[in-house]
Write a protein that holds these residues in place. Sequence first.
Motif, short mmCIF file in Angstrom:
data_model
loop_
_atom_site.label_atom_id
_atom_site.label_comp_id
_atom_site.label_asym_id
_atom_site.label_seq_id
_atom_site.Cartn_x
_atom_site.Cartn_y
_atom_site.Cartn_z
N MET A 1 0.48 -0.98 0.04
CA MET A 1 0.02 -0.03 0.38
C MET A 1 0.59 1.40 0.24
N GLY A 2 0.63 1.53 -0.31
CA GLY A 2 1.42 3.33 -0.79
C GLY A 2 1.64 3.88 -2.17
N ILE A 3 2.54 4.86 -2.50
CA ILE A 3 2.99 4.93 -3.93
C ILE A 3 4.14 5.22 -4.51
N LYS A 4 3.90 4.80 -5.49
CA LYS A 4 4.54 4.81 -6.69
C LYS A 4 5.20 5.76 -7.53
N THR A 5 6.36 6.79 -7.54
CA THR A 5 6.29 7.90 -8.00
C THR A 5 7.59 7.46 -9.38
N GLU A 6 7.27 7.83 -10.41
CA GLU A 6 7.83 7.39 -11.59
C GLU A 6 8.87 8.84 -12.22
N ILE A 7 9.82 8.89 -12.13
CA ILE A 7 10.14 10.71 -12.42
C ILE A 7 10.43 10.47 -13.78
N MET A 80 1.62 6.48 -8.93
CA MET A 80 0.28 5.42 -8.70
C MET A 80 0.34 5.35 -7.01
N ILE A 81 -1.66 5.71 -6.97
CA ILE A 81 -1.67 5.42 -5.23
C ILE A 81 -2.58 4.96 -5.54
N THR A 82 -2.46 3.96 -4.28
CA THR A 82 -3.38 2.61 -3.91
C THR A 82 -4.84 3.30 -3.30
N PRO A 83 -5.19 2.39 -3.25
CA PRO A 83 -6.60 3.18 -2.66
C PRO A 83 -7.31 3.70 -1.30
N ASP A 84 -6.37 2.99 -0.56
CA ASP A 84 -6.30 3.79 0.66
C ASP A 84 -5.41 5.00 1.11
#
Length: 91
Positions: A1-7, A80-84
Motif C-alpha cells: 500500500m502506498g505511492i509509487k512515483t516514476e520521475i 500510482m496511488i493505492t486506494p487507501d
Amino acid sequence: MGIKTEILQEGHGEQPRPNDFVSIRYKLMLLDGTLVGDTGGEDSDLGGEPFRFCMGCGSVIQGLEMAILELRVGSKARVMITPDLAYGTKV
C-alpha cells in the motif's frame, strides 16, 4: 500500500511545503486504463487550465499531496496511488 512515483522529467525548482499553493496538470486513470479526469496539457487536446490547490489543506487526496511534496517545481512524474490513499476501493 502506498505511492509509487516514476520521475519522467526532473524539475529544478523548490519542493513545495505545507500551505503552499501549487498548480498541476494531471491525467487521472484507473488501473484498467479508464480515464476519470484530465486537466489537459502538452499531450492533450483539452487545453485546460492547471489545477491549483493548497498543500496540506485537505482539498485533494492524501496520496497526491504526499507525492507532490517529493517533487520539485517543473517535474513531470507518473504516480500510482493505492486506494487507501486515494478514493478507497469503491470508485
